[in-house]
Design a protein around this motif. Structure first.
Motif, short mmCIF file in Angstrom:
data_model
loop_
_atom_site.label_atom_id
_atom_site.label_comp_id
_atom_site.label_asym_id
_atom_site.label_seq_id
_atom_site.Cartn_x
_atom_site.Cartn_y
_atom_site.Cartn_z
N GLY A 380 0.79 -1.22 0.00
CA GLY A 380 0.00 0.00 0.00
C GLY A 380 0.82 1.27 0.00
N SER A 381 2.15 1.13 0.05
CA SER A 381 3.00 2.32 0.00
C SER A 381 2.90 2.99 -1.36
N HIS A 382 3.17 4.30 -1.37
CA HIS A 382 3.22 5.06 -2.61
C HIS A 382 4.67 5.47 -2.88
N VAL A 383 5.06 5.44 -4.15
CA VAL A 383 6.44 5.70 -4.55
C VAL A 383 6.47 6.85 -5.55
N TYR A 384 7.47 7.72 -5.40
CA TYR A 384 7.69 8.81 -6.35
C TYR A 384 9.16 8.85 -6.75
N GLU A 385 9.42 9.55 -7.84
CA GLU A 385 10.79 9.89 -8.24
C GLU A 385 10.79 11.34 -8.71
N PHE A 386 11.74 12.11 -8.21
CA PHE A 386 11.87 13.50 -8.63
C PHE A 386 12.87 13.56 -9.77
N ALA A 387 12.43 14.04 -10.93
CA ALA A 387 13.26 13.94 -12.14
C ALA A 387 13.51 15.27 -12.82
N TRP A 388 13.00 16.38 -12.28
CA TRP A 388 13.29 17.67 -12.91
C TRP A 388 14.78 17.98 -12.76
N ARG A 389 15.40 18.41 -13.87
CA ARG A 389 16.84 18.61 -13.90
C ARG A 389 17.19 20.09 -13.73
N SER A 390 18.00 20.38 -12.76
CA SER A 390 18.45 21.75 -12.54
C SER A 390 19.35 22.21 -13.69
N PRO A 391 19.25 23.49 -14.08
CA PRO A 391 20.15 24.01 -15.13
C PRO A 391 21.52 24.41 -14.58
N GLN A 392 21.73 24.33 -13.27
CA GLN A 392 22.97 24.79 -12.67
C GLN A 392 24.16 23.92 -13.09
N PHE A 393 25.35 24.52 -13.03
CA PHE A 393 26.59 23.85 -13.46
C PHE A 393 26.45 23.36 -14.90
N GLU A 394 25.96 24.29 -15.74
CA GLU A 394 25.77 24.03 -17.17
C GLU A 394 24.89 22.80 -17.43
N GLY A 395 23.94 22.59 -16.54
CA GLY A 395 23.00 21.50 -16.71
C GLY A 395 23.47 20.16 -16.18
N HIS A 396 24.71 20.09 -15.70
CA HIS A 396 25.24 18.80 -15.25
C HIS A 396 24.75 18.41 -13.86
N LEU A 397 24.23 19.37 -13.08
CA LEU A 397 23.77 19.04 -11.74
C LEU A 397 22.58 18.10 -11.78
N GLY A 398 21.71 18.28 -12.76
CA GLY A 398 20.61 17.35 -12.96
C GLY A 398 19.64 17.28 -11.79
N ALA A 399 18.94 16.15 -11.69
CA ALA A 399 17.95 15.92 -10.63
C ALA A 399 18.68 15.39 -9.40
N CYS A 400 19.45 16.26 -8.78
CA CYS A 400 20.41 15.86 -7.75
C CYS A 400 19.77 15.79 -6.37
N HIS A 401 20.54 15.32 -5.42
CA HIS A 401 20.14 15.23 -4.02
C HIS A 401 19.73 16.60 -3.50
N ALA A 402 18.64 16.65 -2.74
CA ALA A 402 18.12 17.85 -2.08
C ALA A 402 17.38 18.80 -3.01
N LEU A 403 17.37 18.55 -4.31
CA LEU A 403 16.75 19.49 -5.25
C LEU A 403 15.24 19.56 -5.07
N GLU A 404 14.62 18.52 -4.54
CA GLU A 404 13.16 18.52 -4.39
C GLU A 404 12.68 19.40 -3.25
N LEU A 405 13.58 19.80 -2.34
CA LEU A 405 13.15 20.48 -1.12
C LEU A 405 12.36 21.76 -1.37
N PRO A 406 12.82 22.69 -2.22
CA PRO A 406 12.01 23.90 -2.41
C PRO A 406 10.66 23.64 -3.05
N PHE A 407 10.55 22.54 -3.80
CA PHE A 407 9.27 22.18 -4.40
C PHE A 407 8.33 21.63 -3.32
N VAL A 408 8.82 20.77 -2.46
CA VAL A 408 8.01 20.20 -1.38
C VAL A 408 7.51 21.31 -0.46
N PHE A 409 8.40 22.23 -0.07
CA PHE A 409 8.03 23.29 0.87
C PHE A 409 7.37 24.49 0.19
#
Length: 483
Positions: A380-409
């Motif tokens: 019954g658990s629900h699963v998500y994946e955050f996949a939006w890619r940051s443009p920072q560091f010429e786009g190489h940062l990608g959907a990195c760790h902690a990037l979802e935080l401003p979206f959640v809050f």
């Protein structure tokens, strides 16, 4: 000004123009210093009169992040010993309103962070109809160092003490103590995983959201003892409670930071035990992996970011310095057969460098697969994946760790997040993600089907959020029996 009563005394908060009342810096336990150092948390002392709760309280002692993470990951530091405190945002501070409660456990590798960073302001959650609570807990050696004669996992015991305080007092702030959702990211989520698997906080929360962390992140006692011995040797003391208590924080905190750097620089299992795989010398100490199972009594929402490990490889420049040999060595250390596994990862990323492939493998080992194992253990658990890619560091940062935080809050306008997100992150994605978290806290349903081992339905939060069945299934199968 708004005054509410707790078991320890009355507190005076403030109310914003949009009607959200906030109560900041309320102690949920006594200051963990002096004779209480390295012990389980003690109840806070009562006070007379009305306590001001209009400013954040002290944060748990910690060394600052090393560059470049000091810019990329928001945190703050407020000196003072009364650091076991919490913050409350509520849209209906009248007692008995019966609103759902969301309790945030911050990340920071069990060594950094606080509940009062601006990025964790709970006003948006309160505007959405829940009571939001953030808190501090002990970090580093005070919270997690394995020492003889004192309880392990003192930082987690702090979290349990906070949850008990919330159960006893949150009705005064409009919350329902029987509708509590804990949510956390990174170390915060890993702590929730331990609370779930050990039952330490049974009955104190009813739903849980784990962002980029699950049940696989801990040290066994033998590895934890190695860490304590290494830190003691660095300080020139014996690995005892009395010796560590005699070290000033001005010496202890820099030594902790240096220890973390040494684990990364010399990842030798003889020196650090299991910590060489996840580079975290301060973690919960448990006997081994335990998953909560279907009878845990908690609804779960679990997920990770698609390119978590890029946060640790791109800003440091390591991504481009990883060789094919290093990639094979790392894959082997994670338990994979490089000859079998790396062609599967390459097939989905034909132009990837060794560093990019290592990032994908490490992301699965550290974050994605533990999340899926937890989801598999609790039907019954629900699963998500955050996949939006940051443009920072010429786009190489990608959907990195902690990037979802401003979206959640729902805080895309907070400047502390801009180094991660860039200047124009998509507001519709934040609207969708924040609303999903609110919906789960209120109803147990974030808005998409539950995960099961047949369809493995996953909500992918990208520019246009959509459900996918078993994303990157071939790569997932590589970890069966391994992680």
């Amino acid at each position: 000004m708004t005054v509410r009563t707790t078991e320890q005394g009355a507190v005076r908060g403030s109310t914003s123009a949009d009607g959200v009342a906030s109560f900041l810096g309320i102690p949920y336990a006594a200051p963990p210093f002096g004779p209480r150092r390295f012990l389980a948390p003690c109840p806070p002392e009562p006070w007379q009169g009305v306590r001001d709760a209009t400013a954040y309280g002290p944060t748990a002692p910690h060394a600052p992040y090393a560059p470049p993470f000091d810019v990329l990951i928001p945190e703050n530091e407020i000196p003072g010993e009364d650091c076991l405190n919490l913050n409350i945002w509520t849209p209906a501070p009248e007692p008995g309103a019966g609103l759902p409660v969301m309790v945030w456990l911050h990340g920071g590798a069990f060594s950094n962070g606080s509940g009062s960073a601006s990025g964790y302001d709970g006003s948006a959650f309160a505007r959405g109809g829940v009571v939001c609570v953030t808190l501090n807990y002990r970090l580093g050696s005070d919270g997690f160092l394995h020492l003889p004669g004192v309880p392990d996992n003192r930082g987690l015991l702090d979290q349990v003490a906070a949850l008990r305080w919330i159960r006893a007092n949150i009705a005064s702030f409009g919350g329902d103590p029987d509708r509590v959702t804990v949510f956390g990211e990174s170390a915060g989520a890993m702590g929730i995983g331990v609370l779930l698997s050990t039952g330490l906080a049974r009955g104190l929360f009813h739903r849980a959201i784990l962002q980029s962390g699950a049940c696989h992140h801990f040290l066994r006692p033998a590895s934890a003892a190695l860490i304590a011995s290494r830190l003691a040797a660095k300080l020139g003391i014996e690995p005892t409670v009395e010796a560590f208590a005699g070290v000033p924080l001005t010496d202890l905190l820099p030594a902790q930071a240096q220890l973390r750097a040494e684990v990364s620089a010399r990842p030798d299992p003889a020196l650090w035990g299991e910590a060489v795989l996840n580079m975290m010398p301060f973690e919960p100490v448990t006997a081994g992996l335990s998953l909560p199972g279907p009878d845990c009594g908690v609804d779960l929402l679990i997920g990770s970011n698609r390119e978590e490990n890029r946060l640790f490889l791109v800003p440091t420049g390591l991504l481009d310095r990883i060789s094919e040999t290093a990639l094979h060595t790392a894959a082997t250390a994670y338990g994979l057969d490089p000859a079998e596994a790396l062609p599967v990862y390459r097939a989905a990323r034909p132009a990837a460098t060794p560093g990019e492939l290592l990032s994908a493998v490490a992301t699965d080992w550290f974050y994605r697969v533990p999340a899926l194992r937890l989801a598999e253990s609790v039907p019954g658990s629900h699963v998500y994946e955050f996949a939006w890619r940051s443009p920072q560091f010429e786009g190489h940062l990608g959907a990195c760790h902690a990037l979802e935080l401003p979206f959640v809050f729902h805080r895309l306008d907070d400047p502390s997040y801009t180094p991660l997100t860039g200047p124009h992150p998509p507001q519709p994605l934040a609207d969708a993600m924040h609303e999903a978290w609110l919906s789960f806290a209120k109803t147990g349903d974030p808005g998409w089907p539950a995960y099961d081992t047949t369809t493995r339905t996953t909500m992918v939060f990208a520019e246009a959020p959509t459900c996918e069945d078993d994303p990157r299934g071939r790569e997932r199968l590589l970890w069966d029996g391994v992680r």
